[in-house]
Design a protein around this motif. Structure first.
Motif, short mmCIF file in Angstrom:
data_model
loop_
_atom_site.label_atom_id
_atom_site.label_comp_id
_atom_site.label_asym_id
_atom_site.label_seq_id
_atom_site.Cartn_x
_atom_site.Cartn_y
_atom_site.Cartn_z
N ILE A 129 1.04 -1.16 0.21
CA ILE A 129 -0.11 0.06 0.07
C ILE A 129 0.74 1.22 0.01
O ILE A 129 0.62 2.18 -0.85
CB ILE A 129 -0.90 -0.10 1.24
CG1 ILE A 129 -2.00 -1.28 0.82
CG2 ILE A 129 -1.60 1.28 1.50
CD1 ILE A 129 -2.98 -1.42 2.07
N LEU A 133 0.34 3.62 -3.23
CA LEU A 133 -0.44 4.72 -3.17
C LEU A 133 0.39 5.85 -2.41
O LEU A 133 -0.27 7.19 -2.18
CB LEU A 133 -1.53 4.39 -1.96
CG LEU A 133 -2.62 3.36 -2.27
CD1 LEU A 133 -3.77 3.09 -1.43
CD2 LEU A 133 -3.21 3.68 -3.65
N PRO A 137 -1.43 3.30 5.11
CA PRO A 137 -2.90 3.26 5.34
C PRO A 137 -3.31 4.23 6.40
O PRO A 137 -4.34 4.63 6.27
CB PRO A 137 -3.08 1.68 5.87
CG PRO A 137 -1.86 1.10 5.31
CD PRO A 137 -0.59 1.78 5.48
N VAL A 170 -10.23 -3.63 0.71
CA VAL A 170 -9.00 -3.02 0.00
C VAL A 170 -8.40 -4.56 -0.37
O VAL A 170 -7.98 -5.12 0.54
CB VAL A 170 -8.19 -2.36 1.05
CG1 VAL A 170 -6.72 -2.11 0.26
CG2 VAL A 170 -8.73 -1.23 1.38
N VAL A 172 -5.35 -6.55 -2.03
CA VAL A 172 -3.93 -6.32 -2.28
C VAL A 172 -3.08 -7.44 -2.66
O VAL A 172 -3.39 -8.52 -2.22
CB VAL A 172 -3.12 -6.08 -0.88
CG1 VAL A 172 -1.59 -5.52 -1.12
CG2 VAL A 172 -3.65 -4.67 -0.21
N VAL A 258 -3.20 -2.47 -6.17
CA VAL A 258 -4.06 -2.31 -4.80
C VAL A 258 -5.33 -1.68 -5.59
O VAL A 258 -5.31 -1.11 -6.27
CB VAL A 258 -3.60 -1.21 -3.90
CG1 VAL A 258 -4.70 -0.87 -3.18
CG2 VAL A 258 -2.36 -1.76 -3.29
#
Length: 611
Positions: A129, A133, A137, A170, A172, A258
């Motif tokens: 993540i 991103l 998180p 989410v 992954v 993701v």
């Protein structure tokens, strides 16, 4: 707060514990283990189900031990798949949903692969993540659950809440998944290269082409951006259907590794005990699932290609009171497209209102859109003709459909195939799935034995995932409601398509098409006749006759004669050995008996001819 999706774990005694660190990736060891397993299965099938089954003396034992042997193979495959993950999980999920053809004891061994996949550690998830991103998180989500709620073959799901209060799931990707898929595909490719030249396989399927199509879709499934786009397409296709729901993807938080989607709640579609307790009608559920896929296949041309139970959930709408619906009418819209109101509601069009099953209102939910399929308009039109053939008991339509889809080998006997289709329809038409499981298989094989010997069918590459989805939906519908009549469910589509043909019938265009084809024939006919007469004058005309049945009969006679001669020779050698033994010639007697044994083996040894 919505309740999370209920997840069943089968056979918890063999469940894999949660890991604390990513598993080590050993490509050479993985390649050898995967390839050796599949190669062992191929060898097992050849020795037991092909070679030994040819001998009458062993056939009874092969049949008696078949179920036990395949349960053992399924158990070993399940253990390997849970440990290694990757492509094996998808194969096991596919097989575990085939309740229509795979025995329950074998299928139960594979059912755990729908939920039993071990998750990757939380550290790997947080790292992915952060890489994808650009933030941890804790900055992206108001809250994030580090405990995995669902683990699949390529990724795993965690629940989270966005800063605006929306609950999301989410997804992954798993560690090393790109390389794992690459190694698995190379291992299967190696096995395919070993068996692709086996004549029965070479005639009916291009295994390398099929594997290439499978690899293409599998690699595409690793791109979560594409999966989000597919989910959006499905949401658009089912936007006006309250009985079907597709969770909304969050594109601004989705990358290749993701995927963030709306969180949904529901009950696994095969948790039939819970659904029965909540009053959900199995007939309605099976019909809605079946008709939802009919819409995807024949109207949208875009279908969910991975309908295993782990991707299908049922949300019970307790706020709505149970109703006794009336079946609406299926019609054709003004623009000429099919309007499937009754079908999409999950109700047979010709069922009287008092026979429509009442139950607790529910919504069928689809998840995981990584594996999807697309059908060109021409293929959809051909398949519609096949549906008309099934719904109207028309063998000619079905045969034409199979030919246009390139599922029949060139040079196959069309009459024999039509006879076989008529036989299958005679035994199966308008029967429920439960009744189909009790068909007189021996009688069907007796009537179609010549076609079974030839097996003039092949697997087109572009229909690989269509066949996969069809078979999985059929297996699920069988498991949910064995009393469902699939022929009955096809009638709304058949009626709508017939109405569409009548409405859209442009006789001027059809006449022009027929005249064009006739003109092409007339232009080419003189040239063909000239070539024919020239060949006749040169004495080069050749005729071809289908002597396959006569050839098989002659080979049976030759085989029986060989066995008789071998039996007589073995008997003579055995009696000669007895005489030699009584005279004290022990060495010569043993040689005679070994020769008698060799004669028996020669007499019983299977030849290459087809029976």
């Amino acid at each position: 707060m919505r309740e999370p999706i209920s997840v069943q774990v089968t056979d918890t005694t063999n469940a894999v514990p949660r890991p604390t660190e990513p598993p080590r990736f050993r490509p050479r060891e993985r390649f050898l283990r995967v390839s050796s397993f599949f190669l062992g299965v191929v060898i097992h099938i050849y020795i037991w189900d092909i070679f030994l089954a040819r001998f009458a003396i062993f056939r009874w034992y092969v049949q008696r031990t078949m179920l036990r042997r395949w349960v053992s193979i399924a158990r070993r495959f399940r253990m390997m798949a849970v440990e290694l993950g990757g492509m094996q999980i998808k194969l096991g999920q596919f097989l575990s949903s085939r309740a229509d053809i795979i025995p329950d004891v074998v299928r139960r061994e594979l059912t755990g692969l729908q939920d039993e996949v071990p998750p990757a550690p939380a550290g790997h998830v947080l790292e992915v993540i952060l890489e994808e991103l650009g933030a941890p998180p804790s900055e992206i989500f108001r809250s994030f659950e580090t405990d995995c709620v669902a683990a699949a073959s390529l990724g795993q799901v965690h629940y989270a809440v966005l800063h605006d209060g929306r609950e999301v799931a989410v997804k992954v990707q798993r560690p090393w998944i790109d390389k794992i898929v690459e190694v698995d595909l190379s291992a299967v490719t190696w096995v395919v290269r070993l068996i692709k030249n086996y004549p029965p396989i070479r005639r009916r399927a291009d295994l390398e082409a099929l594997l290439a199509e499978f690899a293409r879709v599998l690699v595409q499934e690793l791109d979560y951006v594409q999966e989000a786009r597919s989910a959006a397409t499905f949401r658009q296709n089912f936007a006006n259907h309250p009985g079907i729901y597709i969770p909304e993807p969050i594109f601004e938080l989705t990358t290749r590794r993701v995927l963030v989607m709306e969180r949904i709640n529901g009950i696994k579609i095969t948790d039939l005990h819970t659904l029965d307790q909540l009053g959900v009608s199995r007939v309605e559920l099976a019909a809605r699932l079946n008709n939802c896929y009919l819409k995807q296949f024949f109207i949208d041309g875009f279908f969910h290609a991975d309908p295993h139970p782990g991707n299908l959930f049922v949300r019970v709408e307790t706020a709505l009171a149970p109703v006794q619906p009336s079946p609406p009418v299926t019609s054709v819209s003004r623009n000429g497209h099919l309007s499937m109101d009754a079908v999409e509601a999950g109700l047979p069009i010709d069922t009287p209102p008092d026979e429509v099953p009442a139950g607790t209102p529910f919504t069928l939910i689809f998840v995981d859109f990584g594996m999807v399929g697309r059908l060109p308009p021409q293929t959809m039109e051909i398949m519609r003709q096949g549906v008309l053939g099934l719904a109207t008991n028309d063998a000619d339509r079905i045969l034409n459909c199979l030919e246009q889809l390139n599922m029949i080998l060139p040079g196959a006997d069309r009459r024999a195939i039509k006879t076989a289709i008529e036989t299958m329809l005679r035994y199966s038409f308008n029967r429920t799935v439960r009744e189909l499981t009790n068909l007189d298989v021996e009688a069907i094989m007796a009537e179609t034995k010549d076609l079974i010997y030839d097996l003039p069918f092949q697997i087109p590459q572009d229909l690989l995932y269509l066949g996969r989805a069809l078979s999985m939906v059929a297996g699920l519908a069988t498991e949910i409601c064995p009393d469902i009549n699939l022929f009955h469910e096809l009638r709304p589509f058949a009626r709508a398509m017939l109405a569409q043909e009548q409405r859209n019938g442009n006789w001027v265009e059809k006449l022009q098409q027929e005249l064009t084809e006739l003109g092409q024939i007339l232009i080419g006919l003189p040239r063909q006749m000239d070539a024919y007469y020239r060949a006749a004058n040169r004495g080069e005309l050749q005729t071809r006759s289908d002597l396959s049945r006569l050839e098989r009969s002659m080979k049976r006679v030759e085989r029986a004669t060989d066995r008789l001669m071998g039996g007589m020779l073995a008997t003579g050698l055995f009696l000669g050995g007895v005489q030699l033994r009584t005279r004290g010639l022990e060495r010569e007697a043993n040689r005679a008996w070994w020769a008698a044994a060799a004669a028996i083996v020669w007499a019983l040894w299977p030849r290459n001819e087809r029976w």
